[in-house]
Design a protein around this motif. Structure first.
Motif, mmCIF file in Angstrom:
data_model
loop_
_atom_site.group_PDB
_atom_site.id
_atom_site.type_symbol
_atom_site.label_atom_id
_atom_site.label_comp_id
_atom_site.label_asym_id
_atom_site.label_seq_id
_atom_site.Cartn_x
_atom_site.Cartn_y
_atom_site.Cartn_z
ATOM 1 N N GLU A 107 -2.958 4.296 14.652
ATOM 2 C CA GLU A 107 -2.023 3.956 15.727
ATOM 3 C C GLU A 107 -1.211 2.705 15.426
ATOM 4 O O GLU A 107 -0.021 2.676 15.636
ATOM 5 N N HIS A 108 -1.862 1.660 14.938
ATOM 6 C CA HIS A 108 -1.175 0.401 14.670
ATOM 7 C C HIS A 108 -1.523 -0.087 13.267
ATOM 8 O O HIS A 108 -2.199 -1.101 13.095
ATOM 9 N N PRO A 109 -1.075 0.644 12.248
ATOM 10 C CA PRO A 109 -1.445 0.242 10.885
ATOM 11 C C PRO A 109 -0.789 -1.087 10.507
ATOM 12 O O PRO A 109 0.300 -1.403 10.961
ATOM 13 N N ILE A 110 -1.512 -1.849 9.704
ATOM 14 C CA ILE A 110 -0.964 -3.127 9.265
ATOM 15 C C ILE A 110 -0.550 -3.041 7.798
ATOM 16 O O ILE A 110 -1.017 -2.179 7.061
ATOM 17 N N LYS A 111 0.337 -3.930 7.406
ATOM 18 C CA LYS A 111 0.859 -3.963 6.041
ATOM 19 C C LYS A 111 0.670 -5.371 5.476
ATOM 20 O O LYS A 111 1.622 -6.130 5.344
ATOM 21 N N PRO A 112 -0.570 -5.699 5.135
ATOM 22 C CA PRO A 112 -0.844 -7.061 4.664
ATOM 23 C C PRO A 112 -0.402 -7.282 3.220
ATOM 24 O O PRO A 112 -0.254 -6.331 2.450
ATOM 25 N N GLU A 113 -0.224 -8.545 2.882
ATOM 26 C CA GLU A 113 -0.021 -8.893 1.473
ATOM 27 C C GLU A 113 -1.358 -8.645 0.778
ATOM 28 O O GLU A 113 -2.400 -9.076 1.259
ATOM 29 N N ILE A 114 -1.323 -7.935 -0.320
ATOM 30 C CA ILE A 114 -2.565 -7.618 -1.022
ATOM 31 C C ILE A 114 -2.691 -8.527 -2.236
ATOM 32 O O ILE A 114 -1.859 -8.491 -3.133
ATOM 33 N N ARG A 115 -3.729 -9.354 -2.228
ATOM 34 C CA ARG A 115 -3.973 -10.288 -3.328
ATOM 35 C C ARG A 115 -5.032 -9.769 -4.292
ATOM 36 O O ARG A 115 -5.039 -10.127 -5.445
ATOM 37 N N GLY A 116 -5.969 -8.937 -3.798
ATOM 38 C CA GLY A 116 -6.899 -8.308 -4.723
ATOM 39 C C GLY A 116 -8.372 -8.577 -4.540
ATOM 40 O O GLY A 116 -9.171 -8.174 -5.380
ATOM 41 N N ASN A 117 -8.798 -9.257 -3.484
ATOM 42 C CA ASN A 117 -10.221 -9.415 -3.231
ATOM 43 C C ASN A 117 -10.726 -8.132 -2.584
ATOM 44 O O ASN A 117 -10.164 -7.663 -1.606
ATOM 45 N N LEU A 118 -11.784 -7.589 -3.130
ATOM 46 C CA LEU A 118 -12.272 -6.285 -2.697
ATOM 47 C C LEU A 118 -13.756 -6.361 -2.384
ATOM 48 O O LEU A 118 -14.527 -6.932 -3.147
ATOM 49 N N VAL A 178 -5.338 -0.525 7.374
ATOM 50 C CA VAL A 178 -4.142 -0.712 6.553
ATOM 51 C C VAL A 178 -3.356 0.590 6.475
ATOM 52 O O VAL A 178 -3.925 1.670 6.297
ATOM 53 N N ASP A 179 -2.046 0.485 6.605
ATOM 54 C CA ASP A 179 -1.153 1.633 6.495
ATOM 55 C C ASP A 179 -1.369 2.329 5.152
ATOM 56 O O ASP A 179 -1.317 1.689 4.096
ATOM 57 N N LYS A 180 -1.619 3.624 5.182
ATOM 58 C CA LYS A 180 -1.942 4.377 3.958
ATOM 59 C C LYS A 180 -0.802 4.334 2.943
ATOM 60 O O LYS A 180 -1.034 4.113 1.755
ATOM 61 N N LYS A 181 0.417 4.558 3.393
ATOM 62 C CA LYS A 181 1.556 4.553 2.459
ATOM 63 C C LYS A 181 1.732 3.170 1.830
ATOM 64 O O LYS A 181 1.993 3.050 0.643
ATOM 65 N N TRP A 182 1.593 2.146 2.643
ATOM 66 C CA TRP A 182 1.699 0.765 2.167
ATOM 67 C C TRP A 182 0.634 0.483 1.107
ATOM 68 O O TRP A 182 0.904 -0.054 0.041
ATOM 69 N N LEU A 183 -0.590 0.885 1.426
ATOM 70 C CA LEU A 183 -1.713 0.674 0.518
ATOM 71 C C LEU A 183 -1.464 1.368 -0.818
ATOM 72 O O LEU A 183 -1.661 0.789 -1.884
ATOM 73 N N ARG A 184 -1.026 2.605 -0.765
ATOM 74 C CA ARG A 184 -0.831 3.398 -1.990
ATOM 75 C C ARG A 184 0.319 2.876 -2.841
ATOM 76 O O ARG A 184 0.366 3.134 -4.037
ATOM 77 N N LYS A 185 1.243 2.132 -2.238
ATOM 78 C CA LYS A 185 2.296 1.495 -3.029
ATOM 79 C C LYS A 185 1.770 0.273 -3.765
ATOM 80 O O LYS A 185 2.394 -0.217 -4.698
ATOM 81 N N HIS A 186 0.602 -0.232 -3.342
ATOM 82 C CA HIS A 186 0.051 -1.457 -3.911
ATOM 83 C C HIS A 186 -1.237 -1.256 -4.694
ATOM 84 O O HIS A 186 -1.779 -2.214 -5.239
ATOM 85 N N VAL A 187 -1.741 -0.035 -4.726
ATOM 86 C CA VAL A 187 -2.953 0.269 -5.478
ATOM 87 C C VAL A 187 -2.609 1.367 -6.470
ATOM 88 O O VAL A 187 -2.129 2.421 -6.087
ATOM 89 N N GLY A 188 -2.848 1.112 -7.746
ATOM 90 C CA GLY A 188 -2.567 2.105 -8.771
ATOM 91 C C GLY A 188 -3.846 2.690 -9.329
ATOM 92 O O GLY A 188 -4.823 1.976 -9.530
ATOM 93 N N LEU A 189 -3.834 3.981 -9.559
ATOM 94 C CA LEU A 189 -4.989 4.660 -10.145
ATOM 95 C C LEU A 189 -4.580 5.282 -11.472
ATOM 96 O O LEU A 189 -3.571 5.978 -11.540
#
Length: 170
Positions: A11-22, A89-100
């Protein structure tokens, strides 16, 4: 595939800056009810840290990575990126920032440069070089594309499996 429902966003996905801590905390996942692929998996990877995920065939290594890209959602536990719950996290946003890059990447029967440019509409030569340099394949481009026929072969193969993976990373 055509019969599958369209993927929906929260409903309210967020688009955070992704720095890489997992952080994976007690993550469990199953494709089929009652047949867990991952059970209570926990680990922490800090920004810039390199980790290895080892295990026999069928142990869930690829499933774990697919959860990170939200190609599937985990049933139990928590996955956080930079302290933010992945399911928020917004799925589309996430997938633009995570590469497989899987073990056997697919390359098209085009030049190496054309394969690197597939994900982006307009790319400058400097961007291609930078991506290739970061993936340690920049020397191969000049050597391979100066050959008589610069296109990859029918299976999309350049000289070595190592180069294939590095091209896919770029």
């Amino acid at each position: 595939i055509l019969d599958q429902p369209n993927e929906t966003n929260e409903e309210h996905p967020i688009k955070p800056e992704i720095r890489g801590n997992l952080e994976f905390q007690n993550v469990s996942f199953e494709y089929e009810k009652g047949k867990p692929v991952l059970k209570n998996v926990s680990f922490h990877a800090k920004q810039g840290q390199t980790i290895a995920i080892l295990g026999p065939t069928g142990s869930g290594k690829t499933s774990l990575v697919h959860l990170l890209a939200r190609l599937y959602d985990y049933q139990h536990g928590s996955i956080k990126v930079d302290g933010i719950e992945l399911k928020e996290v917004d799925k589309k946003w996430l997938r633009k920032h995570v590469g497989l890059v899987l073990q056997e990447p697919f390359l098209f029967s085009k030049t190496i440069k054309e394969n690197i440019c597939l994900a982006k509409q307009s790319v400058q030569e400097a961007e291609i070089f930078e991506a290739a340099q970061m993936a340690s394949v920049h020397d191969v481009i000049a050597e391979f594309e100066n050959a008589k026929d610069p296109a990859l072969d029918k299976r999309g193969l350049p000289p070595s499996a190592d180069h294939q993976q590095r091209i896919a990373i770029a």
